[in-house]
Design a protein around this motif. Structure first.
Motif, PDB file in Angstrom:
ATOM      1  N   GLU A  45       0.845  -1.209   0.000  1.00 50.73           N
ATOM      2  CA  GLU A  45       0.000   0.000   0.000  1.00 50.73           C
ATOM      3  C   GLU A  45       0.868   1.242   0.000  1.00 50.73           C
ATOM      4  OE1 GLU A  45      -3.229   0.632   2.865  1.00 50.73           O
ATOM      5  OE2 GLU A  45      -3.378  -1.563   2.984  1.00 50.73           O
ATOM      6  N   ARG A  48       2.444   1.718  -3.297  1.00 53.42           N
ATOM      7  CA  ARG A  48       1.456   2.205  -4.261  1.00 53.42           C
ATOM      8  C   ARG A  48       1.242   3.708  -4.058  1.00 53.42           C
ATOM      9  NH1 ARG A  48      -2.276  -2.375  -6.071  1.00 53.42           N
ATOM     10  NH2 ARG A  48      -2.627  -2.609  -3.849  1.00 53.42           N
ATOM     11  N   PHE A  49       1.206   4.109  -2.814  1.00 55.19           N
ATOM     12  CA  PHE A  49       1.092   5.538  -2.482  1.00 55.19           C
ATOM     13  C   PHE A  49       2.243   6.295  -3.141  1.00 55.19           C
ATOM     14  CE2 PHE A  49       1.970   9.266   0.025  1.00 55.19           C
ATOM     15  CZ  PHE A  49       0.751   9.715   0.517  1.00 55.19           C
ATOM     16  N   ARG A  52       1.888   6.590  -6.897  1.00 55.88           N
ATOM     17  CA  ARG A  52       0.911   7.585  -7.313  1.00 55.88           C
ATOM     18  C   ARG A  52       1.454   8.993  -7.162  1.00 55.88           C
ATOM     19  NH1 ARG A  52      -4.557   6.432  -7.290  1.00 55.88           N
ATOM     20  NH2 ARG A  52      -4.917   4.222  -7.637  1.00 55.88           N
ATOM     21  N   ALA A  53       2.129   9.216  -6.057  1.00 55.61           N
ATOM     22  CA  ALA A  53       2.718  10.545  -5.846  1.00 55.61           C
ATOM     23  C   ALA A  53       3.749  10.826  -6.945  1.00 55.61           C
ATOM     24  CB  ALA A  53       3.378  10.605  -4.469  1.00 55.61           C
ATOM     25  N   LEU A  56       2.353  11.842 -10.092  1.00 55.90           N
ATOM     26  CA  LEU A  56       1.854  13.218 -10.088  1.00 55.90           C
ATOM     27  C   LEU A  56       3.010  14.203 -10.063  1.00 55.90           C
ATOM     28  CD1 LEU A  56      -1.249  12.852  -7.766  1.00 55.90           C
ATOM     29  CD2 LEU A  56      -1.219  13.435 -10.191  1.00 55.90           C
ATOM     30  N   TRP A  70       0.663  11.330   5.655  1.00 59.71           N
ATOM     31  CA  TRP A  70      -0.303  10.237   5.491  1.00 59.71           C
ATOM     32  C   TRP A  70      -0.326   9.383   6.753  1.00 59.71           C
ATOM     33  CZ3 TRP A  70       0.812   5.017   2.888  1.00 59.71           C
ATOM     34  CH2 TRP A  70      -0.369   4.309   2.674  1.00 59.71           C
TER      35      TRP A  70
ATOM     36  N   ASP B 125      -6.731   9.848  -2.001  1.00 63.17           N
ATOM     37  CA  ASP B 125      -6.553   9.436  -3.392  1.00 63.17           C
ATOM     38  C   ASP B 125      -5.209   8.771  -3.616  1.00 63.17           C
ATOM     39  OD1 ASP B 125      -7.677   9.842  -6.320  1.00 63.17           O
ATOM     40  OD2 ASP B 125      -5.522  10.215  -6.349  1.00 63.17           O
ATOM     41  N   LEU B 126      -4.179   9.349  -3.035  1.00 62.92           N
ATOM     42  CA  LEU B 126      -2.848   8.760  -3.210  1.00 62.92           C
ATOM     43  C   LEU B 126      -2.829   7.343  -2.644  1.00 62.92           C
ATOM     44  CD1 LEU B 126      -0.526  11.756  -2.326  1.00 62.92           C
ATOM     45  CD2 LEU B 126      -0.804  10.667  -4.536  1.00 62.92           C
ATOM     46  N   ALA B 127      -3.606   7.132  -1.595  1.00 64.65           N
ATOM     47  CA  ALA B 127      -3.616   5.824  -0.952  1.00 64.65           C
ATOM     48  C   ALA B 127      -4.639   4.880  -1.555  1.00 64.65           C
ATOM     49  CB  ALA B 127      -3.898   5.999   0.539  1.00 64.65           C
ATOM     50  N   ALA B 128      -5.421   5.383  -2.501  1.00 66.11           N
ATOM     51  CA  ALA B 128      -6.502   4.579  -3.081  1.00 66.11           C
ATOM     52  C   ALA B 128      -6.021   3.215  -3.517  1.00 66.11           C
ATOM     53  CB  ALA B 128      -7.124   5.319  -4.261  1.00 66.11           C
ATOM     54  N   ILE B 129      -6.850   2.228  -3.238  1.00 65.34           N
ATOM     55  CA  ILE B 129      -6.494   0.858  -3.583  1.00 65.34           C
ATOM     56  C   ILE B 129      -6.787   0.583  -5.061  1.00 65.34           C
ATOM     57  CG2 ILE B 129      -7.034  -1.546  -3.141  1.00 65.34           C
ATOM     58  CD1 ILE B 129      -7.742  -0.581  -0.250  1.00 65.34           C
ATOM     59  N   SER B 130      -7.752   1.328  -5.593  1.00 64.72           N
ATOM     60  CA  SER B 130      -8.147   1.104  -6.983  1.00 64.72           C
ATOM     61  C   SER B 130      -6.960   1.218  -7.922  1.00 64.72           C
ATOM     62  CB  SER B 130      -9.200   2.123  -7.390  1.00 64.72           C
ATOM     63  OG  SER B 130      -8.627   3.409  -7.430  1.00 64.72           O
TER      64      SER B 130
END
Lengths: 147, 147
Positions: A45, A48-49, A52-53, A56, A70, B125-130
């Motif tokens: 997790e 993944r965070f 995503r960061a 962006l 977080w 959102d950054l932590a979103a699992i999707s």
DNA sequence: ATGGAGCTTCCCATCATGGCAAGGTCAAGC
DNA sequence: GCTTGACCTTGCCATGATGGGAAGCTCCAT
């Protein structure tokens, strides 16, 4: 799970996972007796965070800040918002720089025949003696986001 | 003139002039008996050309191409135009990537209270699992222009 | 002749990432 | 049990464009 599985599950390459551990962005993973790194679903997790960061455009340093926020349940959303908006400002600045370049180049190209003749206003402009200054003023640290 | 003077006259740092010589972007400068590099007004013109191309975001490699075209009196303007337009396309692609990031972040920030409360849709959102995939798909070589 | 500004080369650092190599480990199939 | 191949480990090197700094030489003006 091993690093390979954590990698495919998070979208962060094994190489980068080790790197993030090395620079302290994430804590050192537990190891099996034989030295293999072991990851939990929670670790994935976090990775993944990070991915995503990163997508962006946040730098590793900014990701560290975001990760800390977080994980800090007592954070103030204002702190997060500030980091995000500051990053947006940097992105927009970069966009404006790039737009300036594109505008100039499109303009020059628009005046170039683009045929077999050698005359070319693009080269003429690049070679111009006049001192008009750079389209992009300073030389500063990049705005990463797919480099 | 010496490298310092050529540097201030062209706007390219002495450090970078030596670097450009080292990588072969410009020919090795003549030397005085004591080993100092010597530059002519013509050399400064070339350096200025380089600085302008650099300010428009061209990579060293692209600058090499442009320099060769500039010095080739029999060039076809179509060749120059092609290089320029290809570069514009890269810049625009980069702009779109950055705009995607900025859009996402502005959207998220717009839904964040930004006060003392901890709830924050940005982190959520950054932590979103999707699995929505990255805002910017690939990880490719950057578009330099102030990095 | 002395000092300081400017030049030389060489090495290191950046930032995030990939590649390669040498060697250890694990699991599956024989 | 042994071989094989996939996977893991660390370590080093490279990228691109740029700056920083050190050690040592040169040049010019006092």
């Amino acid at each position: 799970m091993n690093i390979g599985e954590a990698s495919t599950a998070s979208g962060v390459s094994a190489k980068m996972i080790r790197y993030y551990e090395q620079i302290g962005l994430i804590p050192a993973a537990l190891r099996t007796e034989s030295g293999y790194r072991v990851y939990t679903a929670r670790d994935v997790e976090t990775l993944r965070f990070i991915r995503r960061a990163r997508d962006l455009g946040f730098s590793v340093e900014e990701m560290g800040t975001l990760l800390a926020l977080w994980q800090d349940k007592a954070r103030e959303s204002a702190d997060v918002k500030r980091v995000a908006l500051q990053h947006v400002a940097e992105i927009e600045k970069r966009i404006h720089e790039l737009e300036g370049m594109a505008r100039t180049l499109r303009h020059l190209a628009g005046h170039c025949h683009g045929d077999e003749r050698p005359d070319c206003p693009i080269l003429d402009d690049l070679a111009a003696i006049s001192e008009t200054g750079p389209a992009v003023p300073a030389r500063k640290p990049a705005l990463r986001g797919r480099n």
